[in-house]
Structure formats: structure tokens, C-alpha cells
Design an enzyme around this catalytic site. Sequence first.
Site, mmCIF file in Angstrom:
data_model
loop_
_atom_site.group_PDB
_atom_site.id
_atom_site.type_symbol
_atom_site.label_atom_id
_atom_site.label_comp_id
_atom_site.label_asym_id
_atom_site.label_seq_id
_atom_site.Cartn_x
_atom_site.Cartn_y
_atom_site.Cartn_z
ATOM 1 N N SER A 116 0.516 -4.526 -13.356
ATOM 2 C CA SER A 116 0.318 -4.850 -11.348
ATOM 3 C C SER A 116 1.600 -3.380 -11.851
ATOM 4 O O SER A 116 1.677 -2.709 -12.014
ATOM 5 C CB SER A 116 0.613 -5.909 -10.793
ATOM 6 O OG SER A 116 0.398 -5.550 -9.624
ATOM 7 N N ASP A 257 -6.590 -7.045 -11.199
ATOM 8 C CA ASP A 257 -5.252 -6.557 -11.559
ATOM 9 C C ASP A 257 -4.651 -7.646 -12.610
ATOM 10 O O ASP A 257 -5.249 -8.156 -12.726
ATOM 11 C CB ASP A 257 -3.986 -7.691 -10.045
ATOM 12 C CG ASP A 257 -3.394 -7.277 -10.003
ATOM 13 O OD1 ASP A 257 -2.075 -7.254 -11.207
ATOM 14 O OD2 ASP A 257 -2.709 -6.752 -9.274
#
Length: 392
Positions: A116, A257
Site C-alpha cells: 500500500s 490492496d
Amino acid sequence: MSEKIDGTHDGGGSQGTAASRLLSLTNVWSDAPSPPPAPEPAPVPPPQPARIAQAPVTVEVAPRPAPVRTRANQWPPRKLSLALQGGGTFAAFTWGVLERLLEEPSIEFDTISGASAGAINALLLGCGLAEGGREGARNRLNRFWTRLMHEASFRSLMLVGGFSPAGSSVAFGPTLRSGQFDPFDLDPLRQTLSRDINFAALRDVKCPQLLIAATRIRDGELQIFGNDVITADVALASTCPPLVHCAVEIDGEAYWDGGFGGNPPLIKLAQQSTTADLLLVQVTPTRDAYVPITLAAIDRRLDQIAANAALKAEIAAIEWAQPHAAPTLRLSKIVAEDSIEGLAQRSSTDLGSGFIRTLHRSGREAAERWLKQGPTGTEAQRELPVAEPALA
């Protein structure tokens, strides 16, 4: 570094979530050399009949060499591997840590993992080092985060994965759950990343080894991408909030993610690193003195717990396997919440320049303390126990 690393382990196959991977830790250190087998006892010869005494023969026995430790005692370490956690705008704390580390000319960077926003910091660092050395890396990090503050846009938050699943649903309505609502085409995000990161430079020999995490939707597996296959799409996949825009497709696979499966990847970092010194920069709070009661507060706390769950499992796995498989490994931590009071009550989508500057400054100060205190210091740092060699 020239291939896509599928899953946390090298063996392939389904590994489950980070917590369930603890059950298969016999393969965690498959890359580490196996201990030498115990020597067979020398056979005892049968008794021989008495012989005429002869002149004694002197036999010289070479001394047994002492075990060689691969970990250096020097501090700061000459070579360091980094694990960079994601956490939306909280990752500005990592910006400060990296900036201070780059000012130490004696420290080289070996392997860097990230998920991320941690992946974005890792890519900025690697690209900057490859193209302009330490000063180039500092400039890229500074330019990216300064622009993020000045733009303060929804798109900026998408670049650093600043949305939790529940929070996105609350903010943008139930249509997000249908997967039909996409506030922005991904092309502008690709263009923004390409403006800040030269992905071709990541293949340069001057770039550290990178391990960028994304979560494969089909089976929930963590997938880690190495330098030669990292593109803007890989960066977007690592920061892709599931309920804000559509999944990112790479080679026919859809990804979300990377923080869901490894935030950041730690076991693979320990396997790939050529140095024994690993530094984890943890930005998402683990502690909160308050019990949340509002929907927003509950969502924020759930997001923090989920973001740290995979990381805690990987730390536990390393501690469990480390004494026998990697006795020289030294894992230390710099933790944002140890420097910023009440961080658990703040939002990882806060793009206020004052807040981001506070995070950046706190990161620099925390790195400074870490460098000065050394491996026995108390600044958000822990050293794993070292197994002593058996006596000869």
C-alpha cells in the site's frame, strides 16, 4: 529479482491467510541452509593381539574452527533491509524515517518490502537511489509528499491507499458494493505514478531489491512482485482500495490492496535479504485506550486491527522459527505511535499539511534516536534472541 514471486513461500500452492501460514512454518525458512548432519561415531576396532612395541608416532590434530556469525556487531549497520508498512497518510512518518536514514552515508539498503503506501515509499526510494543516489531518493520522496499535501484530493488518497473498506462504503454509499461505481479511471492514477516513479529505473543494478505486495482476489493469496515486473499497475494494485475503484488486473489476475495479506511482507524479506539487520517501520497504530462507539470510530479501529493482523502473524512466525533457522537475524522496529500521542484517534485520510508535517518530523526524530541508541536502545526497537553455538 527478475521474476514475480507468487505467494509468501517459494513452494507455491495455497498458503491461506497470514495467520494460517503459521501452521506451515516448516517451509518458512526453506531458503536457509540446512544444519549439517551430526557426525557418525567412529567405529571401535576389534582388539588386536599384542605386538612388539614400536616408536611412537606423533599425530597433529587441526583445531576445530569456531562458528562464523554473519551478523556484524557494528552500529549503525553498514547494510540494512527495510519493511515499510502501509497506512494511508500515516506513511508520511516513513518519509521522515527514510529521509534521516539517507543522510547516513555508511548505511546501504539491501532489500525493501512494502504494501500500500509502504509500497509507494519503497518505489520512490528505489527509483531515487537508482537515478540520483541518496540525494535523488530524498528529492523524490519530498516531491511526492509535498505534492500530496498541496493537492489534498480524493485522487491523492487513492495513491496511498487511504481508505478502509467500511469507511469507503459509509462515505460513498452502497453503490460501491456493486463494483459498478468507479470515481476515477485508473489512467490518471497511472500517469501520476509515472510522473513520480521511473519504473524502468527499478531494473537498474543501483536499485535495491524490491518486494511489492498485492492481494490476489481469486484465492486471497499474497503475491509479491520483484523489480523486473514492477509497473504502475503493480503499484496501483498494492494500494487498491476494494470499495473505491475496480480491481487492478495484471496478467489476467485481479488484485486488491497488498495490506490484506502482508503489511508489509516480512518473512519473504527475511528470506531474500543478504544482511542480518532488518528494520520494520510500523505506521498503523496497534494500541487505543478508548472503546469506539460511533460508526466512524469503530470503522477506524477495525481498520487498524486488520492492518496489523498479518504483520503480527509474520513477526510471531519469525520469532518461532528464528532461533534454529536464522540465529543471526536482528529485527528492530520504529513505530509511529510511540512518537505521536493519540495517533489511533487520527484518520489515515487526513491530508492536512500540518498533520503530514508532524508525521514527517516525528519520523526523522524517531530515526535519529534509533541510530544513536543502537541495538540495545529502547526506541521502538527489539532484538530477537540469538542462539548460541553448541560447544565443540
